[in-house]
Design a protein around this motif. Structure first.
Motif, short mmCIF file in Angstrom:
data_model
loop_
_atom_site.label_atom_id
_atom_site.label_comp_id
_atom_site.label_asym_id
_atom_site.label_seq_id
_atom_site.Cartn_x
_atom_site.Cartn_y
_atom_site.Cartn_z
N PHE A 1 0.89 -1.21 0.00
CA PHE A 1 0.13 -0.11 -0.13
C PHE A 1 0.73 1.31 -0.01
CE2 PHE A 1 0.95 0.95 4.20
CZ PHE A 1 1.16 -0.27 4.91
N ALA A 2 2.21 1.21 0.15
CA ALA A 2 2.76 2.37 0.25
C ALA A 2 4.15 2.04 -0.27
CB ALA A 2 2.97 2.86 1.56
N THR A 3 4.80 2.78 -0.99
CA THR A 3 6.40 2.70 -1.71
C THR A 3 6.88 4.10 -1.66
OG1 THR A 3 5.74 2.92 -3.91
CG2 THR A 3 5.86 0.61 -2.84
N ILE A 4 8.42 4.15 -1.50
CA ILE A 4 9.21 5.38 -1.72
C ILE A 4 10.23 5.06 -2.31
CG2 ILE A 4 10.11 5.15 0.46
CD1 ILE A 4 10.12 8.39 0.76
N TYR A 5 10.79 5.90 -3.55
CA TYR A 5 12.02 5.61 -4.32
C TYR A 5 13.16 6.10 -3.20
CZ TYR A 5 10.64 4.73 -9.03
OH TYR A 5 10.22 4.45 -10.06
N THR A 6 14.21 5.11 -3.05
CA THR A 6 15.28 5.81 -1.92
C THR A 6 16.00 7.05 -2.32
OG1 THR A 6 15.39 3.44 -1.48
CG2 THR A 6 17.32 4.85 -1.10
N ARG A 7 16.17 7.01 -3.55
CA ARG A 7 17.13 8.46 -4.06
C ARG A 7 16.08 9.59 -4.28
NH1 ARG A 7 21.15 6.62 -8.72
NH2 ARG A 7 22.29 4.94 -7.53
N SER A 8 14.87 9.60 -4.69
CA SER A 8 14.05 10.63 -5.17
C SER A 8 13.33 11.09 -4.04
CB SER A 8 13.37 10.44 -6.44
OG SER A 8 12.41 9.56 -6.24
N GLY A 9 12.78 9.92 -3.21
CA GLY A 9 11.68 10.22 -2.20
C GLY A 9 10.25 10.33 -2.92
N ILE A 10 9.81 9.86 -4.05
CA ILE A 10 8.70 9.84 -4.65
C ILE A 10 7.84 8.77 -4.16
CG2 ILE A 10 7.51 9.60 -6.68
CD1 ILE A 10 9.85 10.68 -8.24
N THR A 11 6.85 9.04 -3.73
CA THR A 11 5.86 8.05 -3.04
C THR A 11 4.74 7.71 -3.73
OG1 THR A 11 4.55 9.79 -1.80
CG2 THR A 11 6.47 9.09 -0.78
N GLN A 12 4.08 6.44 -3.31
CA GLN A 12 2.89 6.10 -4.18
C GLN A 12 2.07 5.45 -3.14
OE1 GLN A 12 3.64 3.96 -7.78
NE2 GLN A 12 1.70 3.07 -7.99
N TYR A 13 0.83 5.50 -3.12
CA TYR A 13 -0.09 4.94 -2.20
C TYR A 13 -1.25 4.10 -2.85
CZ TYR A 13 2.38 8.15 1.01
OH TYR A 13 3.03 8.78 1.81
N GLY A 14 -1.66 3.03 -1.88
CA GLY A 14 -2.76 2.34 -2.59
C GLY A 14 -3.93 3.20 -2.05
N ASP A 15 -4.98 2.94 -2.67
CA ASP A 15 -6.47 3.60 -2.25
C ASP A 15 -6.88 3.37 -0.72
OD1 ASP A 15 -8.06 3.36 -5.51
OD2 ASP A 15 -6.51 4.73 -4.82
N SER A 16 -6.56 2.39 -0.17
CA SER A 16 -7.11 2.14 1.12
C SER A 16 -6.50 2.91 2.39
CB SER A 16 -6.76 0.40 1.36
OG SER A 16 -5.44 0.21 1.47
N VAL A 17 -5.40 3.49 1.88
CA VAL A 17 -4.75 4.36 2.93
C VAL A 17 -4.29 5.56 2.43
CG1 VAL A 17 -3.45 2.04 3.78
CG2 VAL A 17 -2.18 3.54 2.30
N LYS A 18 -4.63 6.02 1.22
CA LYS A 18 -4.42 7.27 0.73
C LYS A 18 -5.04 8.44 1.70
CE LYS A 18 -3.93 7.33 -3.68
NZ LYS A 18 -4.19 7.10 -4.94
N GLY A 19 -4.15 9.41 2.07
CA GLY A 19 -4.86 10.43 2.88
C GLY A 19 -4.76 10.18 4.36
N ARG A 20 -4.55 8.87 4.92
CA ARG A 20 -4.46 8.63 6.24
C ARG A 20 -3.05 8.35 6.55
NH1 ARG A 20 -6.99 4.36 8.03
NH2 ARG A 20 -6.82 3.14 6.07
#
Length: 120
Positions: free
Chosen positions: A45-64
């Motif tokens: 449900f959540a990832t982050i690129y180590t170098r850039s810090g770009i994140t991605q979230y699944g709908d079940s947790v987005k915003g929380r």
């Protein structure tokens, strides 16, 4: 080889907050948080690129939930707010060395997991 150790799980009432930490060693391109509830499939449900810090979230947790990192400390964090009973699960930190970073991809390395229980 990447080694991962999670901490910070526990029990909390609905609407409460918890912060999970993951101490990492070894080279990796992407870090993620996954969870698995009893009788259910593992969910990324959540990832982050180590170098850039770009994140991605699944709908079940987005915003929380918020994933973050401190590369100087080789650590990744998961701030969980507005917790719900359906967030109860074992939470895993994971790492991948591949080029891309997304919860839908295969991760190479896994921590031992930490339990999060949301109950009144």
């Amino acid at each position: 080889q990447v080694q991962l150790v999670e901490s910070g799980g526990g029990s909390v009432r609905p609407g409460g907050s918890l912060r999970l930490s993951c101490a990492a060693s070894g080279s990796r391109n992407c870090m993620g948080w996954f969870r698995q509830a009893p009788g259910k499939e593992r969910e990324g449900f959540a990832t982050i690129y180590t170098r850039s810090g770009i994140t991605q979230y699944g709908d079940s947790v987005k915003g929380r939930f918020t994933i973050s990192q401190d590369n100087a400390k080789n650590s990744v964090y998961l701030q969980m707010n507005s917790l719900k009973p359906e967030d109860t699960a074992t939470y895993y930190c994971a790492a991948r060395t591949g080029l891309y970073c997304s919860p839908s991809l295969t991760f190479n390395y896994w921590g031992q997991g930490t339990q999060v229980t949301v109950s009144s």
